[in-house]
Scaffold this active site. Structure first.
Site, short mmCIF file in Angstrom:
data_model
loop_
_atom_site.label_atom_id
_atom_site.label_comp_id
_atom_site.label_asym_id
_atom_site.label_seq_id
_atom_site.Cartn_x
_atom_site.Cartn_y
_atom_site.Cartn_z
CB CYS A 29 -79.26 -51.08 -14.13
SG CYS A 29 -80.47 -50.66 -13.49
CB CYS A 32 -80.20 -47.39 -13.04
SG CYS A 32 -81.11 -48.10 -12.33
#
Length: 104
Positions: A29, A32
């Site tokens: 991600c 993230c």
């Protein structure tokens, strides 16, 4: 200090004396990875006042399902074992710092 949150240690961390901040993330991600260094910095700044941890949704699918995590990063804020706030998506350090302060 930042801790790794797993299905095995989550209940004891949630039941602890300090408020808990959980960053639900995954290695693949991009947002993230953008938030990760901010979470680490805040974990150091709030050491002893809050417990800050990261929970990999791929390794702990049961926790992600329990809290209905559909988008990552999702950051949950727990006080006295209950979710009191939630942030979804990448955030600035100032924005997250303000959320951390509400737990104190």
């Amino acid at each position: 200090m930042e801790v790794t949150i797993t299905s095995e240690n989550f209940a004891s961390l949630k039941a602890g004396n300090l408020p808990l901040v959980v960053d639900f993330w995954a290695t693949w991600c991009g947002p993230c990875r953008m938030v990760a260094p901010i979470i680490t910095e805040l974990a150091e700044e709030y050491d002893g006042k809050l417990v800050v941890g990261k929970c990999d949704v791929e390794e702990n699918e049961d926790l992600a399902a329990e809290f209905g995590i559909r988008n990552i990063p999702t950051i949950l804020f727990f006080k006295q074992g209950e979710v009191v706030d939630k942030v979804i998506g990448a955030q600035s350090k100032a924005s997250l710092d303000a959320k951390f302060k509400t737990l104190l």
